[in-house]
Scaffold this motif. Structure first.
Motif, PDB file in Angstrom:
ATOM      1  N   LEU A 120       0.819  -1.210   0.000  1.00 57.48           N
ATOM      2  CA  LEU A 120       0.000   0.000   0.000  1.00 57.48           C
ATOM      3  C   LEU A 120       0.855   1.263   0.000  1.00 57.48           C
ATOM      4  N   GLY A 121       0.383   2.235  -0.745  1.00 58.61           N
ATOM      5  CA  GLY A 121       0.973   3.560  -0.726  1.00 58.61           C
ATOM      6  C   GLY A 121       0.007   4.527  -0.093  1.00 58.61           C
ATOM      7  N   GLU A 122       0.319   5.793  -0.144  1.00 58.15           N
ATOM      8  CA  GLU A 122      -0.572   6.780   0.442  1.00 58.15           C
ATOM      9  C   GLU A 122      -1.860   6.919  -0.361  1.00 58.15           C
ATOM     10  N   GLY A 123      -1.841   6.427  -1.614  1.00 59.76           N
ATOM     11  CA  GLY A 123      -3.044   6.481  -2.440  1.00 59.76           C
ATOM     12  C   GLY A 123      -3.692   5.124  -2.649  1.00 59.76           C
ATOM     13  N   GLY A 124      -3.326   4.146  -1.832  1.00 56.97           N
ATOM     14  CA  GLY A 124      -3.868   2.797  -1.975  1.00 56.97           C
ATOM     15  C   GLY A 124      -2.832   1.846  -2.543  1.00 56.97           C
ATOM     16  N   PRO A 125      -3.250   0.681  -3.068  1.00 53.26           N
ATOM     17  CA  PRO A 125      -2.300  -0.264  -3.667  1.00 53.26           C
ATOM     18  C   PRO A 125      -1.473   0.400  -4.766  1.00 53.26           C
ATOM     19  N   ILE A 126      -0.176   0.094  -4.785  1.00 50.26           N
ATOM     20  CA  ILE A 126       0.733   0.723  -5.755  1.00 50.26           C
ATOM     21  C   ILE A 126       0.847  -0.140  -6.998  1.00 50.26           C
ATOM     22  N   THR A 127       0.601   0.475  -8.149  1.00 45.64           N
ATOM     23  CA  THR A 127       0.759  -0.189  -9.442  1.00 45.64           C
ATOM     24  C   THR A 127       1.693   0.644 -10.297  1.00 45.64           C
ATOM     25  N   LEU A 128       2.746   0.023 -10.804  1.00 43.59           N
ATOM     26  CA  LEU A 128       3.734   0.742 -11.598  1.00 43.59           C
ATOM     27  C   LEU A 128       3.406   0.652 -13.082  1.00 43.59           C
ATOM     28  N   PRO A 129       3.605   1.757 -13.831  1.00 43.28           N
ATOM     29  CA  PRO A 129       3.438   1.720 -15.292  1.00 43.28           C
ATOM     30  C   PRO A 129       4.655   1.051 -15.926  1.00 43.28           C
ATOM     31  N   PRO A 130       4.620   0.755 -17.211  1.00 44.28           N
ATOM     32  CA  PRO A 130       5.811   0.205 -17.881  1.00 44.28           C
ATOM     33  C   PRO A 130       7.011   1.135 -17.665  1.00 44.28           C
ATOM     34  N   HIS A 131       8.143   0.551 -17.327  1.00 44.81           N
ATOM     35  CA  HIS A 131       9.300   1.377 -16.999  1.00 44.81           C
ATOM     36  C   HIS A 131      10.589   0.613 -17.278  1.00 44.81           C
ATOM     37  N   LYS A 133      13.389   1.494 -15.242  1.00 43.13           N
ATOM     38  CA  LYS A 133      14.100   1.516 -13.979  1.00 43.13           C
ATOM     39  C   LYS A 133      13.181   2.051 -12.900  1.00 43.13           C
ATOM     40  N   MET A 134      13.395   1.601 -11.691  1.00 45.84           N
ATOM     41  CA  MET A 134      12.622   2.131 -10.572  1.00 45.84           C
ATOM     42  C   MET A 134      13.546   2.390  -9.391  1.00 45.84           C
ATOM     43  N   GLU A 135      13.139   3.307  -8.534  1.00 45.28           N
ATOM     44  CA  GLU A 135      13.895   3.632  -7.330  1.00 45.28           C
ATOM     45  C   GLU A 135      12.931   3.824  -6.174  1.00 45.28           C
ATOM     46  N   ILE A 136      13.359   3.387  -5.009  1.00 48.96           N
ATOM     47  CA  ILE A 136      12.589   3.610  -3.786  1.00 48.96           C
ATOM     48  C   ILE A 136      13.459   4.439  -2.861  1.00 48.96           C
ATOM     49  N   GLY A 137      13.001   5.652  -2.566  1.00 45.07           N
ATOM     50  CA  GLY A 137      13.780   6.575  -1.768  1.00 45.07           C
ATOM     51  C   GLY A 137      13.775   6.232  -0.294  1.00 45.07           C
ATOM     52  N   GLN A 138      14.606   6.920   0.459  1.00 45.50           N
ATOM     53  CA  GLN A 138      14.726   6.677   1.891  1.00 45.50           C
ATOM     54  C   GLN A 138      13.427   6.976   2.622  1.00 45.50           C
ATOM     55  N   ASP A 139      12.643   7.899   2.071  1.00 38.33           N
ATOM     56  CA  ASP A 139      11.365   8.239   2.697  1.00 38.33           C
ATOM     57  C   ASP A 139      10.211   7.388   2.180  1.00 38.33           C
ATOM     58  N   THR A 141       9.447   7.038  -1.126  1.00 38.88           N
ATOM     59  CA  THR A 141       8.963   7.515  -2.419  1.00 38.88           C
ATOM     60  C   THR A 141       9.318   6.520  -3.518  1.00 38.88           C
ATOM     61  N   VAL A 142       8.328   6.151  -4.327  1.00 38.01           N
ATOM     62  CA  VAL A 142       8.526   5.208  -5.431  1.00 38.01           C
ATOM     63  C   VAL A 142       8.560   5.987  -6.737  1.00 38.01           C
ATOM     64  N   SER A 143       9.699   5.912  -7.435  1.00 37.34           N
ATOM     65  CA  SER A 143       9.877   6.625  -8.699  1.00 37.34           C
ATOM     66  C   SER A 143      10.253   5.643  -9.794  1.00 37.34           C
ATOM     67  N   VAL A 144       9.846   5.941 -11.020  1.00 39.39           N
ATOM     68  CA  VAL A 144      10.173   5.076 -12.154  1.00 39.39           C
ATOM     69  C   VAL A 144      10.688   5.923 -13.312  1.00 39.39           C
ATOM     70  N   ASP A 150      13.227   9.788 -24.032  1.00 40.69           N
ATOM     71  CA  ASP A 150      13.397  11.069 -23.370  1.00 40.69           C
ATOM     72  C   ASP A 150      12.697  11.112 -22.004  1.00 40.69           C
ATOM     73  N   ALA A 151      12.384   9.952 -21.471  1.00 43.68           N
ATOM     74  CA  ALA A 151      11.662   9.887 -20.210  1.00 43.68           C
ATOM     75  C   ALA A 151      12.555  10.314 -19.043  1.00 43.68           C
ATOM     76  N   GLN A 152      11.925  10.805 -17.982  1.00 52.09           N
ATOM     77  CA  GLN A 152      12.621  11.203 -16.771  1.00 52.09           C
ATOM     78  C   GLN A 152      12.007  10.476 -15.582  1.00 52.09           C
ATOM     79  N   MET A 153      12.764  10.437 -14.499  1.00 49.87           N
ATOM     80  CA  MET A 153      12.262   9.800 -13.290  1.00 49.87           C
ATOM     81  C   MET A 153      10.997  10.514 -12.825  1.00 49.87           C
ATOM     82  N   GLN A 154       9.968   9.725 -12.565  1.00 46.57           N
ATOM     83  CA  GLN A 154       8.675  10.279 -12.172  1.00 46.57           C
ATOM     84  C   GLN A 154       8.190   9.592 -10.901  1.00 46.57           C
ATOM     85  N   VAL A 155       7.743  10.409  -9.942  1.00 48.68           N
ATOM     86  CA  VAL A 155       7.228   9.869  -8.688  1.00 48.68           C
ATOM     87  C   VAL A 155       5.842   9.270  -8.928  1.00 48.68           C
ATOM     88  N   ILE A 156       5.674   8.004  -8.568  1.00 48.72           N
ATOM     89  CA  ILE A 156       4.398   7.308  -8.746  1.00 48.72           C
ATOM     90  C   ILE A 156       3.559   7.360  -7.474  1.00 48.72           C
TER      91      ILE A 156
END
Length: 242
Positions: A120-131, A133-139, A141-144, A150-156
């Motif tokens: 669960l995330g703050e908005g409910g179950p977390i579902t990632l879009p096609p990506h 690379k992904m990163e999970i921050g120390q706080d 935060t889930v980013s892909v 030309d894509a950039q890291m985006q917070v999901i």
């Protein structure tokens, strides 16, 4: 004499159930994120007229320890561990529940799951879009990084991380940690996540073995008390019928 028999038998039962608790802890010695159960016993009076001087020993195995297990580096981007106190929130069989297990997997639709339960995330179950690379921050935060050139890291989303005192927590029938009052815990921004790591079980094999041996001795003492009560009852009957 029957009052002593009640005491001895309930004490023996408490020892046997306590052994089951510690055996379960030892069985989960290598289970990532497992929280050891504690055995708590209390005296309870026997209901019914004329039984005021008879007491039973009741065991409760629904308390958990909050000691942190060892963190092991895996390097896998989906492996996460909590540094210090705190829990991940998951969608359990009967509602929101909490766990320290952090071996995250992705379903075919991109849902983040732990042991088959949605993370669960703050908005409910977390579902990632096609990506790519992904990163999970120390706080939490889930980013892909999207699939485009030309894509950039985006917070999901941000993992729902909670914190509570051990005395406020228990385990449900699925073995997941939940609040004793039955309410969902609020997100705590101070909980820290360590990506690329997994937390081992917080079970101490030495402590569990020592506790098991102590319970074995307790069981033997209760059986001797039971035998002594039986002998005294037999002697009393002989005197009466003598």
């Amino acid at each position: 004499m029957d009052a002593l028999i009640y005491t001895a038998m309930s004490g023996a039962e408490r020892a046997m159930r306590g052994q089951q608790v510690h055996a379960n802890n030892l069985a989960n010695l290598d289970t990532n994120g497992f929280r050891a159960n504690l055995e708590l016993a209390q005296a309870a009076s026997l209901p019914g007229y004329g039984y005021d001087d008879r007491h039973m020993s009741q065991i409760q195995a629904n308390a958990v320890t909050d000691r942190q297990g060892a963190l092991h580096q895996t390097g896998r981007e989906l492996d996460i561990a909590i540094s210090g106190n705190g829990y991940f929130a998951v969608q359990g069989p009967s509602g929101e529940a909490y766990t320290r297990a952090g071996a995250v997997t992705l379903d075919a639709d991109g849902s983040m799951t732990v042991n088959g339960m949605q993370l669960l995330g703050e908005g409910g179950p977390i579902t990632l879009p096609p990506h790519r690379k992904m990163e999970i921050g120390q706080d939490g935060t889930v980013s892909v990084l999207g699939a485009g050139a030309d894509a950039q890291m985006q917070v999901i989303d941000k993992l729902k991380l909670v914190r509570a005192e051990a005395s406020e927590l228990t385990k449900n029938e699925a073995g997941l940690v939940v609040a004793r009052n039955g309410q969902d815990l609020a997100a705590d921004p101070t909980v820290q996540v360590k990506a690329g790591h997994l937390e081992g079980s917080n079970v101490s094999a030495v402590e569990e073995m020592v506790a098991t041996m102590s319970l074995n001795r307790t069981f033997e003492v209760q059986m001797k008390l039971f035998k002594a009560a039986d002998d005294m009852t037999s002697t009393g009957n002989k005197l009466i019928t003598g």
